[in-house]
Design a protein around this motif. Structure first.
Motif, mmCIF file in Angstrom:
data_model
loop_
_atom_site.group_PDB
_atom_site.id
_atom_site.type_symbol
_atom_site.label_atom_id
_atom_site.label_comp_id
_atom_site.label_asym_id
_atom_site.label_seq_id
_atom_site.Cartn_x
_atom_site.Cartn_y
_atom_site.Cartn_z
ATOM 1 N N TYR A 29 0.828 -1.213 0.000
ATOM 2 C CA TYR A 29 0.000 0.000 0.000
ATOM 3 C C TYR A 29 0.862 1.262 0.000
ATOM 4 C CZ TYR A 29 -3.354 -3.588 1.080
ATOM 5 O OH TYR A 29 -4.112 -4.735 1.013
ATOM 6 N N TYR A 30 0.370 2.279 -0.687
ATOM 7 C CA TYR A 30 1.073 3.564 -0.713
ATOM 8 C C TYR A 30 1.078 4.164 0.681
ATOM 9 C CZ TYR A 30 0.924 3.752 -5.836
ATOM 10 O OH TYR A 30 1.099 3.504 -7.169
ATOM 11 N N HIS B 63 -7.647 2.576 4.907
ATOM 12 C CA HIS B 63 -9.107 2.669 4.951
ATOM 13 C C HIS B 63 -9.698 1.286 4.673
ATOM 14 C CE1 HIS B 63 -9.141 2.595 0.588
ATOM 15 N NE2 HIS B 63 -8.447 3.720 0.504
ATOM 16 N N TYR C 181 -10.176 -4.438 3.142
ATOM 17 C CA TYR C 181 -10.917 -5.487 2.444
ATOM 18 C C TYR C 181 -9.950 -6.463 1.766
ATOM 19 C CZ TYR C 181 -13.547 -7.701 -1.285
ATOM 20 O OH TYR C 181 -14.073 -8.622 -2.147
ATOM 21 N N THR C 182 -8.971 -5.925 1.057
ATOM 22 C CA THR C 182 -7.975 -6.789 0.402
ATOM 23 C C THR C 182 -7.209 -7.610 1.436
ATOM 24 O OG1 THR C 182 -7.623 -5.069 -1.279
ATOM 25 C CG2 THR C 182 -5.977 -6.805 -1.145
ATOM 26 N N TRP D 214 6.731 1.504 -10.130
ATOM 27 C CA TRP D 214 6.007 0.239 -10.308
ATOM 28 C C TRP D 214 6.954 -0.937 -10.506
ATOM 29 C CZ3 TRP D 214 1.566 -1.766 -9.095
ATOM 30 C CH2 TRP D 214 0.503 -0.900 -8.802
ATOM 31 N N ASN E 98 8.668 -6.394 -4.908
ATOM 32 C CA ASN E 98 8.582 -6.724 -3.472
ATOM 33 C C ASN E 98 8.237 -8.189 -3.249
ATOM 34 O OD1 ASN E 98 5.766 -7.233 -1.990
ATOM 35 N ND2 ASN E 98 5.356 -6.009 -3.803
ATOM 36 N N TYR E 99 7.445 -8.733 -4.191
ATOM 37 C CA TYR E 99 7.013 -10.124 -4.025
ATOM 38 C C TYR E 99 8.199 -11.082 -4.120
ATOM 39 C CZ TYR E 99 2.534 -7.864 -5.294
ATOM 40 O OH TYR E 99 1.429 -7.047 -5.355
ATOM 41 N N ILE F 249 -5.228 -2.220 -10.303
ATOM 42 C CA ILE F 249 -3.816 -2.428 -10.606
ATOM 43 C C ILE F 249 -3.599 -3.699 -11.425
ATOM 44 C CG2 ILE F 249 -2.940 -0.989 -8.726
ATOM 45 C CD1 ILE F 249 -2.656 -3.402 -6.977
ATOM 46 N N HIS G 253 -0.075 -5.891 -12.718
ATOM 47 C CA HIS G 253 0.151 -7.265 -12.245
ATOM 48 C C HIS G 253 -0.050 -8.329 -13.316
ATOM 49 C CE1 HIS G 253 -0.018 -5.375 -8.300
ATOM 50 N NE2 HIS G 253 0.547 -6.462 -7.836
ATOM 51 N N HIS H 82 -10.052 -8.531 -7.304
ATOM 52 C CA HIS H 82 -11.369 -8.190 -6.766
ATOM 53 C C HIS H 82 -11.799 -6.801 -7.211
ATOM 54 C CE1 HIS H 82 -9.857 -5.409 -3.746
ATOM 55 N NE2 HIS H 82 -8.966 -6.310 -3.373
ATOM 56 N N PHE I 19 -14.069 -3.073 -6.482
ATOM 57 C CA PHE I 19 -13.965 -1.990 -5.504
ATOM 58 C C PHE I 19 -15.051 -2.063 -4.462
ATOM 59 C CE2 PHE I 19 -11.926 0.967 -8.817
ATOM 60 C CZ PHE I 19 -10.671 0.538 -8.435
ATOM 61 N N MET J 158 -13.646 5.091 -2.708
ATOM 62 C CA MET J 158 -13.140 5.960 -1.642
ATOM 63 C C MET J 158 -11.913 6.713 -2.127
ATOM 64 S SD MET J 158 -13.328 3.656 1.716
ATOM 65 C CE MET J 158 -13.328 2.204 0.717
HETATM 66 N N1 MSP Z 1 1.172 0.755 -4.230
HETATM 67 C C1 MSP Z 1 0.294 0.278 -5.242
HETATM 68 C C2 MSP Z 1 0.344 -1.227 -5.331
HETATM 69 C C3 MSP Z 1 1.677 -1.827 -5.604
HETATM 70 S S1 MSP Z 1 1.634 -3.551 -5.559
HETATM 71 C C4 MSP Z 1 3.086 -4.036 -6.197
HETATM 72 C C5 MSP Z 1 -1.137 0.722 -4.930
HETATM 73 N N2 MSP Z 1 -1.419 0.995 -3.664
HETATM 74 S S2 MSP Z 1 -2.835 1.472 -3.120
HETATM 75 O O1 MSP Z 1 -2.630 1.644 -1.718
HETATM 76 O O2 MSP Z 1 -3.311 2.589 -3.847
HETATM 77 O O3 MSP Z 1 -3.901 0.374 -3.387
HETATM 78 C C6 MSP Z 1 -3.624 -0.971 -3.304
HETATM 79 C C7 MSP Z 1 -4.841 -1.838 -3.201
HETATM 80 O O4 MSP Z 1 -5.719 -1.413 -2.155
HETATM 81 C C8 MSP Z 1 -5.780 -1.945 -4.384
HETATM 82 O O5 MSP Z 1 -5.332 -2.724 -5.438
HETATM 83 C C9 MSP Z 1 -6.923 -2.652 -3.721
HETATM 84 O O6 MSP Z 1 -6.589 -4.010 -3.518
HETATM 85 C C10 MSP Z 1 -6.990 -1.944 -2.392
HETATM 86 N N3 MSP Z 1 -7.966 -0.873 -2.441
HETATM 87 C C11 MSP Z 1 -7.782 0.463 -2.327
HETATM 88 N N4 MSP Z 1 -8.988 1.085 -2.391
HETATM 89 C C12 MSP Z 1 -9.959 0.173 -2.547
HETATM 90 C C13 MSP Z 1 -11.356 0.180 -2.616
HETATM 91 N N5 MSP Z 1 -12.054 1.283 -2.552
HETATM 92 N N6 MSP Z 1 -11.987 -1.009 -2.724
HETATM 93 C C14 MSP Z 1 -11.328 -2.194 -2.740
HETATM 94 N N7 MSP Z 1 -10.016 -2.237 -2.689
HETATM 95 C C15 MSP Z 1 -9.306 -1.082 -2.661
HETATM 96 O O7 MSP Z 1 -1.945 0.742 -5.841
#
Ligand code: MSP
Length: 500
Positions: free
Chosen positions: A11-12, A18, A23-24, A222, A228-229, A256, A260, A282, A284, A292
């Motif tokens: 996650y960023y 949130h 959820y993920t 990216w 990272n995996y 994304i 991937h 999955h 949103f 969101m």
């Molecule tokens: N940093 C990148 C991912 C790099 S992976 C090598 C990124 N980060 S993120 O924080 O913006 O979002 C990552 C993931 O968070 C999404 O792919 C999703 O799985 C989850 N979600 C973020 N907002 C979401 C929703 N509103 N609903 C469901 N999942 C969401 O992208």
């Protein structure tokens, strides 16, 4: 024992965690827990994505170094996952030295394969998206408050176009590579449109991982993030671990997919690394019909819901209410209704009433189930369906199936009404069967409700926790021993009011 390496996106760090992120992560955590129950050798990874222009800018604006900034913000994710009882085996941060080593190794492998090349590039760059954009995207991006700047750079390019046919061949040979099918088709559609080489280095940014052969360039976020995996599987540091752990199964949101399902497999092909087993995509989680985002001010923090529903209530909701695949709308009222129906009135109530009647009619000692009870066939059916659903990344279906046992046990109790009867075989039979149903549910629902299932397990007199058992044996009808003390306790799932 089979290897099961499961990942979430990283996650960023700029975003506060949130319920979309949760959820993920909760979904992946539940699937990982299911596989541990099966006795698989599970490695479950999550983490944070910490490089790039956005982080660099925010850190500057706050007068700290990017790393100092990332340290603080990454911690929010670590804390959030701990608060949701996420049992990740590792937490990867892209600022760790092990990740620098892995990215360098991956880059070098692609470079040595002749798939990375220096070219001049001038283009429009969306800062928020960390990506070059086309001219016709600018108006829309700017309308959404996303700044677009002009960047001119001498960049290294990854020759993605070279992998168009190999990717199509791979998709053809591996129909399960991306699921559900709608997402697989989306990825295929993108590949069939024709793949463009992409720029994978930046000179305008300093916050990133330098290219091993040209330190004036840092790696495109990216490229860095996807690696990272590999890092966490030991790619750069531990050949034995890597051999044992890789390949991964990735859980991601549909936003994304392209990275991937197109870039990433091409990068791995270039470096001569086996491709992921599969990518599970999955939809949103929407709030009021919208995704969101910081700008729409509709982000919900997990802790606000945990306060009302508890950790297990939170986990259960997103696993049960949101089908894995399509988008789904979150509503507080929907969450209250689901919680009260499934947890307070069904699971919680079954446990409470069984414990109360066992205390009254059986001196607090749980009777054994009836070996050839009608429930035996149902238990088998439920296990088969639930196991398949977990295998298919469909927790909502798995839990729906599991709840059939609870509903039938409650119905049997209502029919027999053991609380109105004298102690004896009929009372023992329905209570023994109900206790066995509770034992089964404690195992089958454990991935969703680890705390409640462990607590219920103890209350019905079983030693240890559901994790001390193993599937599929633990799902066979008749495992409850009987003759053990059953204890009453506070309600596992106190009812919640809609206007809480
Ligand atoms: N940093 C990148 C991912 C790099 S992976 C090598 C990124 N980060 S993120 O924080 O913006 O979002 C990552 C993931 O968070 C999404 O792919 C999703 O799985 C989850 N979600 C973020 N907002 C979401 C929703 N509103 N609903 C469901 N999942 C969401 O992208």
């Amino acid at each position: 024992m089979s290897n099961f390496y499961l990942t979430t996106p990283i996650y960023y760090v700029n975003d506060a965690p949130h319920i979309g992120h949760a959820y993920t992560t909760v979904t992946a955590d539940a699937v990982a827990r299911w596989h541990r129950l099966l006795g698989d050798d599970v490695t479950f990874l999550t983490g944070t994505d910490e490089h790039g222009l956005k982080v660099q800018r925010v850190a500057e604006a706050n007068g700290v170094t990017p790393l100092e900034w990332a340290d603080g913000t990454a911690q929010r994710f670590v804390d959030t996952w701990a608060s949701l009882n996420i049992a990740n085996d590792d937490f990867i941060r892209t600022t760790e030295p092990r990740h620098y080593r892995a990215v360098s190794k991956l880059l070098q492998a692609c470079y040595d394969a002749g798939d990375i090349e220096l070219r001049k590039y001038k283009g429009l760059y969306s800062v928020a998206d960390e990506a070059y954009v086309s001219a016709d995207e600018v108006a829309d991006l700017e309308a959404r408050g996303r700044q677009v700047i002009e960047l001119e750079e001498e960049n290294y390019f990854f020759k993605l176009s070279k992998f168009e046919q190999p990717l199509l061949d791979y998709y053809e040979a591996n129909p399960e590579f991306v699921t559900p099918a709608i997402r697989r088709n989306e990825a295929l559609g993108f590949i069939r449109q024709g793949l463009q080489d992409f720029s994978m280095s930046r000179t305008s940014i300093s916050w990133g991982i330098p290219l091993p052969w040209d330190a004036a360039h840092v790696t495109y976020v990216w490229f860095d993030a996807l690696a990272n995996y590999l890092t966490a599987a030991g790619y750069a540091d531990d050949a034995e671990k890597f051999e044992k752990t890789w390949p991964a199964i990735h859980v991601i949101g549909k936003d994304i997919l392209r990275f991937h399902c197109v870039y990433w497999p091409a990068m791995l092909m270039s470096a001569g690394i086996e491709l992921p087993k599969s990518v599970k995509v999955h939809g949103f989680l929407l709030v009021g019909g919208e995704k969101m985002s910081k700008t729409s001010l509709n982000q919900i923090a997990p802790k606000d819901l945990v306060e009302d529903f508890g950790v297990d209530g939170f986990r259960y909701h997103f696993l049960r209410n949101q089908n894995f695949g399509p988008d789904g709308d979150f509503s507080y009222e929907g969450m209250v209704d689901r919680y009260n129906a499934d947890l307070a009135n069904n699971f919680g109530n079954l446990l409470n009433r069984v414990a109360a009647v066992v205390a009254k009619k059986c001196g607090g000692i749980g009777p054994a189930p009836v070996q050839d009870s009608d429930f035996a066939a149902l238990a088998e059916e439920v296990y088969t369906a639930a196991a398949q659903a977990w295998e298919d990344f469909a927790p909502a279906v798995a839990l729906e199936q599991t709840w059939r046992l609870i509903r039938d046990a409650n119905a049997a109790l209502e029919k027999v009404e053991p609380w109105k009867k004298d102690p004896g075989p009929e009372v023992d039979a329905v209570l023994g069967d109900s206790l066995e149903v509770l034992r089964l549910v404690c195992v089958l629902a454990y991935p969703a409700l680890p705390e409640a299932c462990s607590e219920a397990w103890t209350r019905i007199g079983l030693p240890g926790t559901p994790t001390d058992t193993q599937l599929p044996e633990a799902a066979r009808w008749g495992g409850y021993p009987g003759g053990v003390p059953v204890t009453k306790g506070a309600s596992l799932f106190p009812r919640v009011k809609r206007d809480a």
